[in-house]
Design a protein around this motif. Sequence first.
Motif, PDB file in Angstrom:
ATOM      1  N   UNK A  64      32.977   8.832  12.096  1.00 16.76           N
ATOM      2  CA  UNK A  64      33.212   7.715  11.173  1.00 16.76           C
ATOM      3  C   UNK A  64      34.716   7.475  10.996  1.00 16.76           C
ATOM      4  N   UNK A  65      35.432   8.571  10.803  1.00 22.92           N
ATOM      5  CA  UNK A  65      36.869   8.449  10.534  1.00 22.92           C
ATOM      6  C   UNK A  65      37.634   7.948  11.754  1.00 22.92           C
ATOM      7  N   UNK A  66      37.110   8.239  12.938  1.00 22.26           N
ATOM      8  CA  UNK A  66      37.846   7.866  14.155  1.00 22.26           C
ATOM      9  C   UNK A  66      38.026   6.355  14.246  1.00 22.26           C
ATOM     10  N   UNK A  67      37.107   5.592  13.625  1.00 22.42           N
ATOM     11  CA  UNK A  67      37.201   4.125  13.673  1.00 22.42           C
ATOM     12  C   UNK A  67      38.521   3.656  13.071  1.00 22.42           C
ATOM     13  N   UNK A  70      41.208   3.502  15.531  1.00 24.89           N
ATOM     14  CA  UNK A  70      41.052   2.614  16.679  1.00 24.89           C
ATOM     15  C   UNK A  70      39.948   2.992  17.648  1.00 24.89           C
ATOM     16  N   UNK A  71      39.239   4.084  17.381  1.00 23.32           N
ATOM     17  CA  UNK A  71      38.178   4.490  18.298  1.00 23.32           C
ATOM     18  C   UNK A  71      36.883   3.739  18.017  1.00 23.32           C
ATOM     19  N   UNK A  72      36.144   3.526  19.079  1.00 29.17           N
ATOM     20  CA  UNK A  72      34.798   3.002  18.899  1.00 29.17           C
ATOM     21  C   UNK A  72      33.875   4.036  19.531  1.00 29.17           C
ATOM     22  N   UNK A  73      33.130   4.718  18.687  1.00 29.16           N
ATOM     23  CA  UNK A  73      32.253   5.766  19.208  1.00 29.16           C
ATOM     24  C   UNK A  73      30.869   5.170  19.358  1.00 29.16           C
ATOM     25  N   UNK A  74      30.253   5.417  20.501  1.00 27.28           N
ATOM     26  CA  UNK A  74      28.907   4.880  20.741  1.00 27.28           C
ATOM     27  C   UNK A  74      27.894   5.509  19.798  1.00 27.28           C
ATOM     28  N   UNK A 378      45.129  13.286   1.474  1.00 28.33           N
ATOM     29  CA  UNK A 378      45.886  13.696   2.662  1.00 28.33           C
ATOM     30  C   UNK A 378      46.092  12.517   3.619  1.00 28.33           C
ATOM     31  N   UNK A 379      47.187  12.559   4.346  1.00 25.74           N
ATOM     32  CA  UNK A 379      47.557  11.460   5.238  1.00 25.74           C
ATOM     33  C   UNK A 379      46.414  11.082   6.194  1.00 25.74           C
ATOM     34  N   UNK A 380      45.691  12.089   6.658  1.00 25.17           N
ATOM     35  CA  UNK A 380      44.623  11.855   7.634  1.00 25.17           C
ATOM     36  C   UNK A 380      43.632  10.794   7.156  1.00 25.17           C
ATOM     37  N   UNK A 381      43.374  10.766   5.835  1.00 26.67           N
ATOM     38  CA  UNK A 381      42.330   9.851   5.319  1.00 26.67           C
ATOM     39  C   UNK A 381      42.838   8.446   5.021  1.00 26.67           C
ATOM     40  N   UNK A 382      44.163   8.221   5.217  1.00 27.78           N
ATOM     41  CA  UNK A 382      44.682   6.893   4.874  1.00 27.78           C
ATOM     42  C   UNK A 382      44.153   5.823   5.830  1.00 27.78           C
ATOM     43  N   UNK A 383      44.248   6.061   7.124  1.00 30.58           N
ATOM     44  CA  UNK A 383      43.787   5.020   8.062  1.00 30.58           C
ATOM     45  C   UNK A 383      42.269   4.817   8.015  1.00 30.58           C
ATOM     46  N   UNK A 384      41.473   5.875   7.921  1.00 34.46           N
ATOM     47  CA  UNK A 384      40.022   5.639   7.748  1.00 34.46           C
ATOM     48  C   UNK A 384      39.696   5.084   6.360  1.00 34.46           C
TER      49      UNK A 384
END
Length: 451
Positions: A64-67, A70-74, A378-384
Amino acid sequence: MSYDFDLFVIGAGSGGIATARRAAQYGAKVGIVESDRLGGTCVNRGCVPKKLMVYASHFPDGFEESAGYGWKVGESSFDWLKMITAVNNEVDRLNGIYQRMLDNSEVKVYRGYGKFVDSHTIAIGDEKVTAEKILIAVGGKPVKPDDIPGVEHAITSREIFNVKEQPKRIVIIGGGYIGVEFACILNGLGTEVTLVIRGEKILRGFDEDLRDEIQEGMKRHGIRILNKKPKLSIAKKDSGLEITVAGHDGESEIIVADAASLAATGRIPDLADLGLENTKVETAKGAVVVDEYNQTAEEHIYAVGDCTDRINLTPVAINEGRAFADTHFGGKSRKMSYENIPTAVFTTPEAATVGMTEAEAREKYGDAVKVYLSKFRPMYYTLPNKQEKTLMKLIVDTNTDKVIGAHMVGDSAAEIIQGVAIAVKMGATKADFDATVGIHPSSAEEFVTMR
Ligand code: FAD
């Protein structure tokens, strides 16, 4: 009198194997007996398979977070049996390693159930062995509470690793660390989880801020937590299990779950058939009584690990065992220090802790206690754009400026607190923390920048 062995160990789990190998390294003639698989609870039905399942449970969040990056996970799907098989294959591999380690140390391994015949003799089936010193390292086993009608329909943490089909709905009874960890694992893997606890909050004994933060986090991740529900009963029906939960107010609710309902309510030392009555070893509250050198009431019999019910963690059992071996076979008298033992709870969010809770510190040092608390995304959660938070807390005794407690809820808490624990164990002051340069950008740097 001559004996077959200098040391005979009953139980080849974390404590038993570590002790046997260390004593053998010092040149002692050592035997060990194991009734189940080598490695004990931790390797076969505890820390290791559990942590592998924790990893498995994190992937859906990651997808979910990878989106946000910029990722699109199938489309993803999860195969429970494949995971359980892979986990058990890894456990098999570790069993093999333990066998080789013991063989290489020239420890003689007996397979079977060891039982005291007298204070120097152990029977394993028809065979009898004698030893000058004997170490009891038989660990513990899960108990199902006997005040829950129908509890025989519930499984424990022991069985969950062999369940072949993923439960779609599960009720977990008990808010200790094993219960909450399994609640998070199963929730992450897609099971509908209800956690039923007797008290107000999960994780009794931990810092209150930690307890609140984890409980909130678990709810945010979709786990239903029913608190203050001391009355339970379980009935088996065609549709599955019906678990009736009720509070003191008499209000009750029936929850329908699948075949599996996990009672994660506690563990007791595994002493019932050990033949302790044939020795002078004493027990209290079901555990072997030992002194600070792990000696029982019988001079040449010692005990380490969960069967003594002190701090039931793998590194503690190992450390107790090695201290015993160093003292008796290595010529280095040593006892284990129980101060500032770090520990983690592998929930989602993860938590880890070392030293005193705020409540313990206030009881001991009163107003001299200063608390530093930081809560941030945390920074990691900003983009998701997720509202996941990390909580960090330092407890300082202002009389000495020493950091007497460090607590964290958030990603990698166990990895971070392990390092902080070295500082706390060494008696680092808040000024030492402040003088340490942070690693940027990281979450961990907050521990040295809190003002
Ligand atoms: P054990 O590892 O239980 O070993 C005892 C051995 O003795 C067993 O193999 C048993 O079969 C054998 N035995 C018993 N009686 C006899 C007999 N009479 N004859 C022969 N053999 C006998 N700890 C952590 O530090 N971190 C964790 O993340 C963690 N997670 C856990 C998760 C779960 C689900 C559980 C149940 C426990 C977890 N623990 C964890 C606790 C940890 O597993 C134990 O503290 C640790 O295994 C204790 O080691 P021990 O040597 O005392 O006993």
